[in-house]
Design an enzyme around this catalytic site. Structure first.
Site, PDB file in Angstrom:
ATOM      1  N   ARG A 163     106.417  72.934  39.354  1.00 40.29           N
ATOM      2  CA  ARG A 163     107.890  72.792  39.068  1.00 40.29           C
ATOM      3  C   ARG A 163     108.129  73.954  38.492  1.00 40.29           C
ATOM      4  NH1 ARG A 163     110.599  67.479  36.750  1.00 40.29           N
ATOM      5  NH2 ARG A 163     110.235  66.982  38.841  1.00 40.29           N
TER       6      ARG A 163
ATOM      7  N   LYS B 297     108.696  52.041  21.916  1.00 41.56           N
ATOM      8  CA  LYS B 297     107.859  51.961  23.024  1.00 41.56           C
ATOM      9  C   LYS B 297     106.711  51.259  22.382  1.00 41.56           C
ATOM     10  CE  LYS B 297     105.609  55.653  25.854  1.00 41.56           C
ATOM     11  NZ  LYS B 297     105.669  57.069  26.100  1.00 41.56           N
TER      12      LYS B 297
ATOM     13  N   GLU C  52     108.648  72.552  32.170  1.00 40.30           N
ATOM     14  CA  GLU C  52     107.850  73.643  32.804  1.00 40.30           C
ATOM     15  C   GLU C  52     108.105  74.688  33.204  1.00 40.30           C
ATOM     16  OE1 GLU C  52     107.976  70.274  33.586  1.00 40.30           O
ATOM     17  OE2 GLU C  52     106.008  69.270  33.142  1.00 40.30           O
TER      18      GLU C  52
END
Ligand SMILES: Cc1ncc(C[n+]2csc(CCOP(=O)(O)OP(=O)(O)O)c2C)c(N)n1
Ligand SMILES: CC(=O)[C@@H](O)[C@H](O)COP(=O)(O)O
Ligand SMILES: [Mg+2]
Length: 595
Positions: free
Chosen positions: A369, A253, A341
């Site tokens: 969600r 990344k 979540e």
């Protein structure tokens, strides 16, 4: 839209569509990767946005568009924050400097923005399900030659919804390729048993059978995700393999910008920075009020050090929520559960059954969600979970996928669940203090992205009476009822008007339960009543006031200032407030007609 006058290098300037990639040789492609990386750094260093993820997939982006026949072949970017290179190579190079700006292109793939954006993303872990849907549709429509590819990160594939897609895909013969982009990072370091498994695979120490082959996927990897020739070779092979396939690529990344590689969390979305050195352009935060997330993050540590029953939970947002402070100070009572979540909410419920005081911190938009878990596992059982909904309201450049504008509406109809929206940092701390004393019901505390108004905010905390509203200013003609920090603009507005005594302002931090006693007085006394909220008008705070007025037989015009029934675009928050009609000028213009 402004056209970028960037002095494009030799190859990228000729790429206006992926078909322009096809004639390029390996050396050209390598040069293109260099130029594309520089272009992304150049623009994001000034215009801001998600940097690290896009830098990490520069080679992968080029390889995918080189090998496959996009947009005929469907390519989905999970979350989509890593799709800057994709957008630049698919005809949006000249307008990429409008990325995330008001009136400019979205920071995420959007179907209506480009044929190359096969599916709109923003929330994680949707790509496998959507891709399978497209692949099955292709089968049904007699398009066996069409290819279907999704790029999904190592944190996103660990989310429940991704597993649901894998589980279904594995029993089909769908022609689909999942590219697992494994950089060992979410926004923060990725977590969980799957992370450990993938690390073992990367190091060659995996003792287990390949998890993806167990789910009937043809597995290839791990492959160096920055080695263009290898990527192209593997993708060309996989084009001719039938059924569900998974290519496991290893990337870094922030690849190509040393600072971004060294501090991958910060450079996920670094703000402005020096494109040569990578140095951040940081404002002197000491002179600014705190971010609401830091008020939460530092206050929960203050409380948890005194109350050993307090635990904190975040689904993959330790830095964004600032639960990172508790994770650093009291790690045994602070949990990053990954992008999960639904799990976060029911984990909180489980802990609450045993008397733990659980602060479950979830961005408002991401709580969508876990809606069933809030009802079925928490509220129905009346478990006193304390939901801290950060990024509530219009969030700005992330746009409609991330605006937290529905939580008041979608939570207010749930019995047992209280809803609180603090005017400022002091009220946020006081409700956190009140909640951890022990409530006999769950509560959702919603607060916005960004900074409050109080420089001196770490005041002693006190218990709040549940359901009470506050008279901010008395007046005799017009009553303005606000909830949340948006109410701070009312004080400014009143000062600008030439009849300040005509206007009364009431702060309703409790959206549920409402302060019915005071509300009845207001509804009886005032002819003109206005409500203001940074949330959907339908079903929101204003609707609650209307319902109450109706229930007690008071029929007056109550003007609701809330987010209207359409999606608010991306851009600077003040522009979005105006777009939504909840800005100071809109309220002022309405009020002035009665003065
Ligand atoms: C449902 C949901 N929860 C949380 C987020 C916030 N979020 C955005 S990117 C990200 C990390 C994604 O990590 P990964 O999938 O590994 O992709 P990478 O950034 O490493 O390329 C998270 C948690 C989100 N977009 N959607
Ligand atoms: C892509 C994504 O979903 C996250 O990076 C999100 O953009 C974070 O938002 P904040 O910047 O408000 O923390
Ligand atoms: Mg990752």
């Amino acid at each position: 839209m402004s056209h970028y006058t960037h002095s494009l290098k030799s190859i990228l300037e000729h790429i206006n569509s992926p078909k322009d990639l096809k004639p390029l040789n390996q050396e050209n492609l390598r040069q293109l990767a260099t130029e594309l990386r520089e272009f992304i750094i150049d623009i994001v260093s000034v215009k801001e946005g998600h940097l690290g993820a896009s830098l990490g997939v520069v080679e992968l982006t080029i390889a995918l568009h080189y090998v496959f026949n996009t947009p005929i072949d469907k390519l989905i970017w999970d979350v989509g924050h890593q799709a800057y290179g994709h957008k630049i190579l698919t005809g949006r190079k000249d307008i990429f400097d409008t990325n995330r700006q008001f009136g400019g292109i979205s920071g995420f793939p959007k179907m209506k923005e480009s044929d190359f954006d096969a599916f709109g993303t923003g929330h994680s872990s949707t790509s496998i399900s959507a891709l399978l849907g497209m692949a099955l549709a292709a089968q049904l429509q007699g398009k066996p030659e069409r290819q279907h590819i999704a790029v999904i990160g190592d944190a996103s594939i660990a989310s429940g919804m991704a597993f649901e897609g894998l589980n279904h895909a594995g029993e089909t013969k769908a022609n689909m390729l999942i590219v697992l982009n494994d950089n060992a990072m979410g926004i923060d370091p990725s977590v969980g048993a799957l992370k450990k498994y993938l690390t073992n695979v990367k190091t060659g120490s995996a003792k287990e059978e390949n998890i993806f082959e167990c789910l009937n996927f043809h597995y290839t990897g791990p492959v160096d995700g920055h080695d263009l020739p290898s990527l192209i070779k593997e993708l060309e092979i996989l084009k001719h393999v039938d059924g569900p396939k998974l290519l496991h690529v290893i990337t870094t990344k922030g690849k190509g910008l040393q600072k971004a590689e060294e501090n991958q969390v910060t450079y996920h979305a670094p703000g402005k920075f020096n494109k040569q050195t990578g140095e951040l352009q940081r404002k002197n935060a000491a002179l600014e009020p705190p971010k609401f997330q830091d008020v939460f993050g530092k206050t929960i540590v203050e409380l948890a050090l005194k109350n050993e029953k307090i635990v904190g939970i975040t689904p993959a947002m330790p830095t964004g929520s600032s639960l990172k402070y508790m994770m650093a100070t009291i790690p045994e009572r602070a949990y990053d559960v990954g992008i999960a979540e639904q799990h976060a909410v029911t984990l909180a419920a489980g802990m609450a059954t045993d008397g733990m005081v659980v602060f479950c911190n979830i961005y408002s938009t991401f709580l969508q969600r876990a809606y069933d878990q809030v009802i079925h596992d928490v509220a129905l059982q009346n478990l006193p979970v304390i939901f801290c909904l950060d990024r509530a309201g219009l969030v700005g450049e992330d746009g409609p996928t991330h605006h937290g504008v529905y939580d008041i509406s979608y939570l207010r109809c749930i019995p047992n669940l209280a809803i609180f929206s603090p005017l400022n940092e002091e009220e946020l701390r006081n409700i956190m203090y009140t909640a951890q004393l022990g409530l006999d019901h769950p509560i959702a505390i919603r607060y916005p992205r960004g900074r409050g108004k109080m420089l001196n905010w770490q005041l002693p905390m006190k218990k709040l009476p549940i359901g009470k509203a506050v008279v901010v200013k008395k007046g005799h003609k017009i009553a303005i009822l606000s909830t949340g920090p948006i109410g701070n603009m009312i004080s400014e507005m009143i000062e600008e008007l030439n009849q300040p005594d005509a206007i009364a302002h009431y702060n309703f931090p409790f959206i549920k339960p409402l302060d019915n006693k005071l509300l009845k007085e207001i509804l009886s006394k005032f002819e003109h009543i206005i409500t203001l909220e940074d949330g959907a008008a339908i079903g929101g705070f204003g609707s609650a006031v209307l319902e109450f007025a109706n229930n007690i037989g008071i029929h007056k015009i109550i003007k609701i200032f809330g987010v209207p029934d359409f999606y608010i675009t991306h851009g600077a928050t003040e522009k979005l407030y105006k777009e939504a009609g909840i800005d100071k000028m809109s309220v002022k213009q309405y009020v002035q007609q009665f003065l």
